[in-house]
Design a protein around this motif. Sequence first.
Motif, mmCIF file in Angstrom:
data_model
loop_
_atom_site.group_PDB
_atom_site.id
_atom_site.type_symbol
_atom_site.label_atom_id
_atom_site.label_comp_id
_atom_site.label_asym_id
_atom_site.label_seq_id
_atom_site.Cartn_x
_atom_site.Cartn_y
_atom_site.Cartn_z
ATOM 1 N N GLY A 107 -98.536 -67.215 39.867
ATOM 2 C CA GLY A 107 -97.400 -67.292 38.959
ATOM 3 C C GLY A 107 -96.647 -68.595 39.002
ATOM 4 O O GLY A 107 -95.642 -68.751 38.304
ATOM 5 N N GLN A 108 -97.113 -69.553 39.788
ATOM 6 C CA GLN A 108 -96.453 -70.850 39.891
ATOM 7 C C GLN A 108 -96.505 -71.578 38.556
ATOM 8 O O GLN A 108 -97.551 -71.614 37.914
ATOM 9 N N GLN A 109 -95.384 -72.169 38.158
ATOM 10 C CA GLN A 109 -95.355 -72.984 36.958
ATOM 11 C C GLN A 109 -95.202 -74.443 37.360
ATOM 12 O O GLN A 109 -94.318 -74.789 38.143
ATOM 13 N N ILE A 110 -96.081 -75.288 36.837
ATOM 14 C CA ILE A 110 -96.106 -76.697 37.204
ATOM 15 C C ILE A 110 -96.257 -77.528 35.941
ATOM 16 O O ILE A 110 -97.115 -77.247 35.106
ATOM 17 N N ASP A 111 -95.428 -78.559 35.812
ATOM 18 C CA ASP A 111 -95.596 -79.518 34.723
ATOM 19 C C ASP A 111 -96.691 -80.502 35.113
ATOM 20 O O ASP A 111 -96.655 -81.080 36.203
ATOM 21 N N VAL A 112 -97.662 -80.703 34.253
ATOM 22 C CA VAL A 112 -98.800 -81.563 34.578
ATOM 23 C C VAL A 112 -99.092 -82.531 33.429
ATOM 24 O O VAL A 112 -98.774 -82.257 32.274
ATOM 25 N N ASN A 113 -99.718 -83.655 33.788
ATOM 26 C CA ASN A 113 -100.240 -84.560 32.781
ATOM 27 C C ASN A 113 -101.746 -84.313 32.641
ATOM 28 O O ASN A 113 -102.312 -83.454 33.316
ATOM 29 N N THR A 114 -102.384 -85.073 31.764
ATOM 30 C CA THR A 114 -103.789 -84.794 31.459
ATOM 31 C C THR A 114 -104.712 -84.900 32.671
ATOM 32 O O THR A 114 -105.535 -84.005 32.883
ATOM 33 N N PRO A 115 -104.620 -85.941 33.516
ATOM 34 C CA PRO A 115 -105.515 -86.007 34.680
ATOM 35 C C PRO A 115 -105.342 -84.828 35.636
ATOM 36 O O PRO A 115 -106.328 -84.315 36.184
ATOM 37 N N VAL A 116 -104.100 -84.407 35.830
ATOM 38 C CA VAL A 116 -103.859 -83.268 36.729
ATOM 39 C C VAL A 116 -104.369 -81.977 36.086
ATOM 40 O O VAL A 116 -104.893 -81.094 36.762
ATOM 41 N N ARG A 117 -104.230 -81.888 34.786
ATOM 42 C CA ARG A 117 -104.764 -80.718 34.072
ATOM 43 C C ARG A 117 -106.283 -80.629 34.271
ATOM 44 O O ARG A 117 -106.811 -79.560 34.575
ATOM 45 N N GLU A 118 -106.956 -81.759 34.100
ATOM 46 C CA GLU A 118 -108.412 -81.773 34.270
ATOM 47 C C GLU A 118 -108.798 -81.400 35.699
ATOM 48 O O GLU A 118 -109.744 -80.641 35.929
ATOM 49 N N ALA A 119 -108.048 -81.935 36.675
ATOM 50 C CA ALA A 119 -108.346 -81.638 38.071
ATOM 51 C C ALA A 119 -108.122 -80.162 38.376
ATOM 52 O O ALA A 119 -108.896 -79.537 39.118
ATOM 53 N N THR A 120 -107.079 -79.604 37.798
ATOM 54 C CA THR A 120 -106.775 -78.194 38.041
ATOM 55 C C THR A 120 -107.837 -77.298 37.411
ATOM 56 O O THR A 120 -108.252 -76.295 37.995
ATOM 57 N N LEU A 121 -108.311 -77.667 36.233
ATOM 58 C CA LEU A 121 -109.387 -76.910 35.602
ATOM 59 C C LEU A 121 -110.654 -76.951 36.457
ATOM 60 O O LEU A 121 -111.400 -75.967 36.539
ATOM 61 N N SER A 122 -110.896 -78.081 37.116
ATOM 62 C CA SER A 122 -112.103 -78.240 37.927
ATOM 63 C C SER A 122 -111.983 -77.568 39.285
ATOM 64 O O SER A 122 -112.928 -76.956 39.765
ATOM 65 N N HIS A 123 -110.804 -77.702 39.894
ATOM 66 C CA HIS A 123 -110.667 -77.317 41.302
ATOM 67 C C HIS A 123 -109.802 -76.093 41.530
ATOM 68 O O HIS A 123 -109.732 -75.576 42.647
ATOM 69 N N GLY A 124 -109.095 -75.628 40.513
ATOM 70 C CA GLY A 124 -108.256 -74.446 40.658
ATOM 71 C C GLY A 124 -106.800 -74.776 40.865
ATOM 72 O O GLY A 124 -106.408 -75.938 40.960
#
Length: 45
Positions: A12-29
């Motif tokens: 349930g954590q909410q985090i503001d992210v930019n595109t590189p962090v979004r891509e990393a999160t999609l890849s790594h969780g």
Amino acid sequence: MSEYEFTCPDCGQQIDVNTPVREATLSHGCPVCGASVSQEHFSRQ
Ligand SMILES: [Zn+2]
């Protein structure tokens, strides 16, 4: 400035992210709990 808001479906954590962090999160969780996430868990700011 952050481009997306990520909401983890597991912890349930909410985090503001930019595109590189979004891509990393999609890849790594979720950076907090490691749950696998998909594009639906990001919304445009
Ligand atoms: Zn999480």
